[in-house]
Design an enzyme around this catalytic site. Structure first.
Site, PDB file in Angstrom:
ATOM      1  CG  ASP A  31       1.683   4.974   4.868  1.00  0.00           C
ATOM      2  OD1 ASP A  31       1.270   3.806   5.014  1.00  0.00           O
ATOM      3  OD2 ASP A  31       2.807   5.358   5.255  1.00  0.00           O
ATOM      4  CG  HIS A  68       5.032   0.989   2.936  1.00  0.00           C
ATOM      5  ND1 HIS A  68       4.529   2.177   2.446  1.00  0.00           N
ATOM      6  CD2 HIS A  68       4.393   0.781   4.115  1.00  0.00           C
ATOM      7  CE1 HIS A  68       3.640   2.660   3.292  1.00  0.00           C
ATOM      8  NE2 HIS A  68       3.528   1.835   4.312  1.00  0.00           N
ATOM      9  CG  HIS A  80      -0.209   0.136   2.520  1.00  0.00           C
ATOM     10  ND1 HIS A  80       0.379  -0.949   3.116  1.00  0.00           N
ATOM     11  CD2 HIS A  80       0.031   1.182   3.340  1.00  0.00           C
ATOM     12  CE1 HIS A  80       0.943  -0.578   4.249  1.00  0.00           C
ATOM     13  NE2 HIS A  80       0.769   0.719   4.410  1.00  0.00           N
ATOM     14  NE  ARG A  94       1.697   6.044  10.043  1.00  0.00           N
ATOM     15  CZ  ARG A  94       0.749   5.535   9.283  1.00  0.00           C
ATOM     16  NH1 ARG A  94       1.041   4.614   8.396  1.00  0.00           N
ATOM     17  NH2 ARG A  94      -0.491   5.921   9.426  1.00  0.00           N
TER      18      ARG A  94
HETATM   19 FE   LIG Z   1       1.935   1.905   5.748  1.00  0.00          FE
END
Ligand SMILES: [Fe+2]
Length: 274
Positions: free
Chosen positions: A98, A250, A96, A265
């Site tokens: 993000d 990723h 995917h 993140r």
């Molecule tokens: Fe991700």
């Protein structure tokens, strides 16, 4: 001394010689930005980066985003916690980009390793500019100008199916109607074209019959994971990964269950894909 170690043919480099444990100088920030444009995903081992400096580096690129489905670090509402525990293993396995369910998906994502499993837990990235370049000119032409629909609820369908999941995510779903993005987008800094559909959030291509859309998307979802477009990163203590979310996908490799893994993140605001 800046030391750049490219990891694969298409994308990825490990960087040494930029100290992330201190506030970056303007010159070092410009270096990071240039490296990101060149390598699409860059890595800093034993980074020494604190939550304050992680936020400051993210803000040097632009405003940061919150995530509707994840917990955040105490005192840092912009740093989300991605955690996999025996009682709550991670569910994201698909390739995917993000948060493409947003009108303005992140331009970049920063991810720091905090707790690592004893083995496994690598992450793969794939270059969507390399994937686009490898298509035939006829296929490139066919895809350009098409739009696809991306849907938060589709991406989080496993979480929604859990007991209490639909209640927990009700507000997030109400706040995220499906959005439309071009199937092929342009990178606003490099001008390169990139495939911008992903198997986690993209539901269909508009203007095609459902069977046609399914066939084209399943071809693209296979195509984007071609080994030659990818690199693989083995995390170590305190690593920081920074990737360009406009031209990469990723996939986390979930081969460490039931070990505990925790990552932190930040996502940085992006433009409306064009
Ligand atoms: Fe991700």
């Amino acid at each position: 001394m800046l030391d750049i170690k490219p990891m694969a043919g298409a994308l990825g480099a490990e960087i040494r010689g930029i100290d992330l444990s201190v506030t970056l100088t303007e010159e070092d920030f410009l270096r990071v930005r240039k490296l990101l444009n060149e390598y699409q995903v860059i890595f800093f081992r034993e980074s020494g980066i604190t939550p304050e400096n992680m936020r400051a580096l993210a803000l040097s690129f632009g405003p940061v985003q919150a995530h509707p489905a994840y917990e955040t670090v105490v005192g840092f509402p912009e740093i989300t916690i991605l955690e996999s525990k025996p009682e709550a293993p991670t569910k994201i396995e698909a390739w995917h980009t993000d948060m493409t369910y947003s009108e303005h998906p992140p331009m970049a994502t920063m991810l720091k390793s905090v707790i690592l499993p004893p083995k496994g837990g690598d992450t793969l990235w794939s270059s969507m500019t390399a994937a686009y370049d490898a298509l035939s000119p006829r296929m490139q032409k066919f895809l350009e100008g098409l739009s696809a629909v991306h849907d938060f609820a589709f991406g989080f369908k496993e979480s929604l199916a859990e007991p209490g999941g639909s209640e927990r995510l009700a507000d997030a779903i109400a706040a995220h109607s499906p959005v439309r993005h071009p199937v092929i987008r342009s990178h606003p800094e490099t001008g390169k074209k990139a495939i911008f559909v992903n198997s986690l959030f993209t539901t269909h291509i508009e203007g095609l019959r459902r069977e046609e859309s399914d066939a084209v998307l399943s071809f693209l979802f296979e195509h984007v994971k071609t080994d030659e477009f990818t690199c693989r990163f083995q995390w170590g203590p305190d690593c920081l990964a920074l990737w360009d979310n406009r031209c990469t996908q990723h996939r986390p490799i979930n081969d460490y269950f039931p070990a505990h893994r925790r990552m932190e993140r930040i996502t940085i605001d992006g433009d409306k894909p064009f």
